[in-house]
Every structure is written in structure tokens, then in C-alpha cells.
Design a protein around this motif. Structure first.
Motif, short mmCIF file in Angstrom:
data_model
loop_
_atom_site.label_atom_id
_atom_site.label_comp_id
_atom_site.label_asym_id
_atom_site.label_seq_id
_atom_site.Cartn_x
_atom_site.Cartn_y
_atom_site.Cartn_z
N ASN A 1 5.88 -25.32 -31.71
CA ASN A 1 6.98 -25.31 -31.03
C ASN A 1 6.62 -24.90 -29.53
O ASN A 1 6.88 -23.80 -29.02
CB ASN A 1 8.02 -24.15 -31.62
CG ASN A 1 9.18 -24.16 -30.98
OD1 ASN A 1 9.59 -25.16 -30.24
ND2 ASN A 1 9.92 -23.05 -31.05
N CYS A 2 6.03 -25.77 -28.80
CA CYS A 2 5.63 -25.59 -27.27
C CYS A 2 7.17 -25.38 -26.59
O CYS A 2 7.78 -26.60 -26.51
CB CYS A 2 4.83 -26.56 -26.78
SG CYS A 2 4.28 -26.32 -25.26
N ILE A 3 7.27 -24.65 -25.85
CA ILE A 3 8.64 -24.57 -25.13
C ILE A 3 8.27 -24.98 -23.68
O ILE A 3 9.24 -24.64 -22.78
CB ILE A 3 9.27 -23.08 -25.22
CG1 ILE A 3 8.41 -21.71 -24.77
CG2 ILE A 3 9.76 -22.88 -26.68
CD1 ILE A 3 9.15 -20.68 -24.74
N GLY A 4 7.25 -25.01 -23.20
CA GLY A 4 7.03 -25.62 -21.84
C GLY A 4 5.63 -25.12 -21.07
O GLY A 4 4.62 -24.57 -21.95
N THR A 5 5.47 -25.41 -19.98
CA THR A 5 4.22 -25.05 -19.33
C THR A 5 4.50 -24.30 -18.01
O THR A 5 5.64 -24.41 -17.54
CB THR A 5 3.26 -26.51 -19.02
OG1 THR A 5 4.21 -27.04 -18.11
CG2 THR A 5 3.11 -27.03 -20.09
N VAL A 6 3.46 -23.24 -17.72
CA VAL A 6 3.83 -22.73 -16.21
C VAL A 6 2.46 -22.69 -15.85
O VAL A 6 1.34 -22.46 -16.10
CB VAL A 6 4.14 -21.19 -16.45
CG1 VAL A 6 4.29 -20.60 -15.05
CG2 VAL A 6 5.31 -21.19 -17.09
N PRO A 7 2.34 -23.46 -14.34
CA PRO A 7 1.14 -23.40 -13.55
C PRO A 7 0.62 -22.04 -13.01
O PRO A 7 1.64 -21.31 -12.73
CB PRO A 7 1.40 -24.61 -12.46
CG PRO A 7 2.98 -24.46 -12.35
CD PRO A 7 3.58 -23.78 -13.53
N ALA B 1 -0.02 -29.69 -28.59
CA ALA B 1 0.40 -28.79 -29.36
C ALA B 1 1.68 -29.40 -30.14
O ALA B 1 1.62 -28.98 -31.36
CB ALA B 1 1.19 -27.40 -28.24
N SER B 2 2.46 -30.42 -29.48
CA SER B 2 3.50 -30.63 -30.55
C SER B 2 2.88 -31.66 -31.44
O SER B 2 3.53 -31.48 -32.59
CB SER B 2 4.60 -31.36 -29.42
OG SER B 2 4.90 -32.59 -30.00
N MET B 3 1.74 -32.13 -31.18
CA MET B 3 1.15 -33.01 -32.44
C MET B 3 0.65 -31.85 -33.65
O MET B 3 0.51 -32.51 -34.62
CB MET B 3 -0.09 -34.03 -32.09
CG MET B 3 0.35 -35.10 -31.25
SD MET B 3 -0.69 -36.15 -30.43
CE MET B 3 0.01 -37.48 -30.17
N GLY C 1 6.60 -19.46 -34.30
CA GLY C 1 7.21 -19.03 -33.27
C GLY C 1 6.95 -19.93 -31.73
O GLY C 1 6.53 -21.06 -32.16
N SER C 2 7.35 -19.17 -30.50
CA SER C 2 7.20 -20.29 -29.63
C SER C 2 5.94 -20.44 -28.88
O SER C 2 5.34 -19.14 -28.80
CB SER C 2 8.59 -20.07 -28.67
OG SER C 2 8.48 -18.73 -28.25
N LEU C 3 5.50 -21.22 -28.09
CA LEU C 3 4.20 -20.99 -27.33
C LEU C 3 4.56 -21.78 -25.84
O LEU C 3 5.23 -22.61 -25.78
CB LEU C 3 3.47 -22.19 -28.07
CG LEU C 3 2.14 -22.48 -27.65
CD1 LEU C 3 1.19 -21.29 -27.89
CD2 LEU C 3 1.44 -23.71 -28.12
N LEU C 4 3.90 -21.00 -24.96
CA LEU C 4 4.30 -21.24 -23.46
C LEU C 4 2.88 -21.28 -23.13
O LEU C 4 2.14 -20.51 -23.29
CB LEU C 4 5.01 -20.10 -22.77
CG LEU C 4 5.30 -20.29 -21.21
CD1 LEU C 4 6.02 -21.49 -21.19
CD2 LEU C 4 5.78 -19.21 -20.82
#
Ligand code: C2E
Ligand code: CA
Ligand code: CA
Length: 412
Positions: A112-118, A106-108, A86-89
Motif C-alpha cells: 500500500n504505497c501512499i506516495g513518494t517524497v524527494p 511497490a504496488s506490483m 501498513g502504508s509505505l512512503l
């Protein structure tokens, strides 16, 4: 296993965070946005247990990086081991460079990393990112896990073919060729995950059969293109290091290509850096023979292995393929940008042409252009496609579709 519903792609979300208030609010926000099932875990260990118990049921994860017990960074390995698709935030109050390196990690790990949120977070932004998902085919087309019996049955029934992903010259925007990628179906017509299928084939000694079959298909498709006046394109295919253990491989390949009437210089053999520790003398001999026969050789997924310039210079490569994780992270992450720059410099030093993989956005294409990368490959130009579709793609003005994003960029 639960059936995938394309109308409702995010059915189950897992929130991993040690802050109870954050978990409670985010859970409410997800529910208010129509997400059917929200699971929560206060650390990575609990989350790993949930994933292990329900491996194919979680569609999206929000992951806090700093947690007691098993933290978010360590959890990435567990998610990989569980085969999470699945996706990962990623969510964190750490400095943005920490978020960026966690994203790279995560990508290594193939996630499926869909982004980051601070943190402090904007809850609506989290929901928006989770609902939008990612452009990757990984999430939008979840596949059942592959097992060796299904793989053997498919091999026996010839449910194996090559899909082609266009490669494009950056300078001219013209189609340069394609990478052939193995695709295998099970008895229900479900496409298997290529990476998993190849890993399993390697483990169970079936990779050589698959490789030869792909080579035969590529040669046949290449002849058909030539018959239709579309010669002159280069075709790359992947080989595993183990095929080089057979000292006859270079001669057998050269003979096959000779019989087809095609030129060895139209074919590029892609190998990963794993070739380097693998039986150095035998693989070096095989690669030298392949080059002498006229084949081109690419070092694939460059940057993900441990090779250095001296080791790389030992082998007669003609091309370096920069791994997609660096291209994709380069816009936000200084380390990945530096890796792209170093890879290009290294390639120039060794007189190799450079191909950037995983180019999905005009920004990534612009980055390739800025670094004078020779060729690009990625979803921006086309996903891997069946031969018939690639034929139409190539016929449509030898890459008119591929030219448009580049032309748009050049015109801007
Ligand atoms: P690879 O050789 O690095 O192939 C590129 C992979 O990246 C392909 O995955 C392709 O679909 C994917 N890709 C291309 N452009 C993009 C993009 O813009 N974004 C994203 N997110 N992904 C992109 P695929 O087809 O699933 O193959 C996975 C791996 O399986 C390949 O990685 C290769 O290592 C292996 N593989 C595939 N076919 C063969 C084969 O015939 N023989 C061997 N030995 N390995 C193969
Ligand atoms: Ca490849
Ligand atoms: Ca690659």
C-alpha cells in the motif's frame, strides 16, 4: 496481536534510512506529532528482521531507496513476504523516474504505497502523508492472517458471500454491471483478506468449491435484480485457471445458467494472464466452449503478466481489464501511461472492450475518458459492497451516484 484503534490509526512507524541525522530528526518530528512508537532501521535487512518479528504491528514505513546492504528496492520483496499491510512512503534523492518506478514496483508487490517524497526532504510533508494514510481499504481495516483451518471452517459453515463492485460506462456514466468478489468471514465475524484467502484456497485445492459457491450466489442475486426490474446488467466473476482442468466446467456452468432462466451473455468470466502457460490445449478448449455457450471472457489484471499479443489473440477474450497499478500510477509515471495506451491499442486491435480498474480519483477517470476506455471500476464509484447495498445503488437511478463524478468532469 495488537488491536487496531481507529481513533489512532498510526501507532507505530518504522523509519528505514542509512542517514543517522535524517533518522534522528524524523523520529523527533514523528514523536512531536503524537506517534506513540517510532522504530528505526539503517538498512533493508534490519528492517526486514523487524517486520518478520512484528508482522502486524507496524502501521507505516518511510523507506529510503538507496542504502547499503539491502536497499529499499530489494526491501519491497521482503515486505511482501512478511505480509506487510501498513502504508509505505518512498523517499529518495534519485531522479523522479526512479521514484516512480519504485512506486510501481511497490504496488506490483501488493504493498500500500501512499506516495513518494524527494530528498532533500520536507519533514512536515512526510508527517502529513503518513498521518493522512491512503484511501485504500487495506490499511484502514487490517485483518488477521488467514490459515487453511480457518478457511475450511468458514467454508463448511457457509461464511462465504459475494460483494459487488459497480462497473460504469465511461461515455454515459450509467451503471453497466458489477464484479462479484468473494468475501469470507471467520468465526468472530472478521472479514478475511480476499487475495490471501483465494491464494490459500488455490494452494490447498479449495478454489473450485469457492468458485462454484460464488457462481451460485451471483446467479441467485442476478435473478433477484431481474425480478426487481433491474435486468440488463452484466455480472463478472473471477475464475482460477484450475477450474478449467475439469472438462465438464463449461457445460455445467451453461446448464446452471439455463436452469436459472438467465442469459449466459449477462455473465463475464474473469481470468488472469496466468491462464496462458496453464495447460494450453485444455484451457483453450474450455474457453472456446464457454464463448460458444454465450459467456463473455475477460483478461484480468492486464499488464502484470507476461503475455504478448500473439498469445492473447489465441484466446477468445471479449474484454481486457487494465490493472489498477497502471491506472493509479499513470498520472505521475510515463511508463504506466504508456502501458495504458498500449493496452487500449491492443484491445482495439483484437476487438475487445476495455475496462479500467482501480479508478479512485477524478483524474484517473479523466484519463480513462481520454483513452476512450469503455468502462471503469474503482472506489470513485463504489467499493465492493453487500448485495443489499448494490441493489439500492442500482435502484438509485441505475447509477445516479456513479454519474456525479463523471458529470462534474464533463461539465468542467
Ligand atoms: P481482482 O479480480 O483484480 O479484483 C479487484 C480488486 O481490486 C478487489 O480486491 C477490489 O476490492 C480492489 N479494488 C477495486 N477498486 C479499487 C480501487 O479503486 N482501489 C484499490 N486500491 N483497490 C480496488 P479484493 O476484493 O480484495 O480481491 C482481491 C483479489 O482476489 C481479486 O483481484 C481476485 O484476483 C481475487 N478474488 C476475489 N474474489 C475471487 C473469487 O471469487 N474467485 C477467484 N478465483 N479470485 C477471487
Ligand atoms: Ca477480477
Ligand atoms: Ca483485476
Amino acid at each position: 496481536m495488537r488491536k487496531f484503534d481507529p481513533e489512532k490509526p498510526v501507532g507505530t512507524v518504522l523509519i528505514i534510512d542509512d542517514d543517522p541525522l535524517f533518522r534522528m530528526i524524523l523520529e523527533q518530528v514523528f514523536r512531536a506529532n503524537g506517534i506513540g512508537e517510532v522504530l528505526v532501521a539503517q538498512d533493508g535487512a534490519i528492517a526486514a528482521g523487524i517486520l518478520a518479528a512484528r508482522p502486524n504491528e507496524v502501521d507505516a514505513i518511510t523507506l529510503d531507496l538507496s542504502m547499503p546492504n539491502l536497499d529499499g528496492v530489494a526491501f519491497l520483496r521482503h515486505a511482501k513476504a512478511a505480509g506487510y499491510k501498513g502504508s509505505l512512503l518512498l523517499i529518495s534523492g534519485e531522479h523522479k523516474t526512479v521514484l516512480a518506478s519504485a512506486e510501481r514496483l511497490a504496488s506490483m508487490n501488493g504493498l500500500n504505497c501512499i506516495g513518494t517524497v524527494p530528498k532533500p526532504v520536507d519533514y512536515n510533508l512526510i508527517v502529513q502523508k503518513i498521518m493522512q494514510g491512503s484511501p485504500s481499504e487495506r490499511r484502514s481495516n487490517p485483518r488477521p492472517p488467514v490459515d487453511i483451518d480457518r478457511l475450511n471452517a468458514s467454508l463448511l459453515a457457509s461464511r462465504l458471500t459475494a460483494y459487488y463492485q459497480p462497473r460504469t460506462f465511461v461515455k454515459t456514466g450509467r451503471l453497466s454491471g458489477a464484479e462479484a468478489l468473494a468475501r469470507m468471514w471467520d468465526e468472530n465475524g472478521t472479514l478475511m483478506d480476499a487475495g490471501e484467502m483465494i491464494n490459500l484456497a488455490e494452494k490447498h485445492g479449495r478454489i473450485t468449491d469457492i468458485t462454484w459457491r460464488i457462481i451460485e450466489i451471483v446467479i441467485e442475486d442476478c435473478r433477484q435484480l431481474a425480478r426487481q426490474g433491474l435486468g440488463g446488467l452484466d455480472f463478472s466473476f473471477n475464475i482460477s485457471a484450475s477450474i478449467l482442468d475439469n472438462g465438464q466446467f463449461p457445460d455445467q456452468l451453461a446448464e446452471k445458467v439455463r436452469l436459472s432462466g438467465l442469459q449466459p451473455s449477462s455473465f463475464i468470466l474473469e481470468l488472469t494472464e496466468s491462464i496462458i502457460p496453464h495447460n494450453t490445449a485444455a484451457s483453450l478448449e474450455a474457453l472456446t466452449r464457454l464463448r460458444m455457450a454465450g459467456f463473455k471472457l475477460a483478461i484480468d489484471d492486464f499488464g502484470t503478466g507476461l503475455s504478448n499479443i500473439d498469445q492473447l489473440a489465441m484466446y477468445p477474450f471479449t474484454e481486457l481489464k487494465i490493472d489498477k497499478s497502471f491506472m493509479q500510477a499513470a498520472s505521475t509515471d510515463a511508463f504506466s501511461r504508456a502501458c495504458v495506451e498500449t493496452s487500449v491499442a491492443l484491445a482495439r486491435e483484437l476487438d475487445l472492450s476495455v475496462v479500467a480498474e482501480g479508478v479512485e480519483t477524478p483524474e484517473e477517470l479523466e484519463l480513462a475518458r481520454l483513452h476512450a476506455i469503455d468502462e471503469v471500476q474503482g472506489y470513485l464509484f463504489g467499493k465492493p459492497m453487500p448485495f443489499a447495498d448494490f441493489l439500492s445503488y442500482a435502484k438509485a437511478g441505475a447509477g445516479r451516484a456513479a454519474r456525479s463524478p463523471l458529470e462534474a468532469l464533463l461539465a468542467s
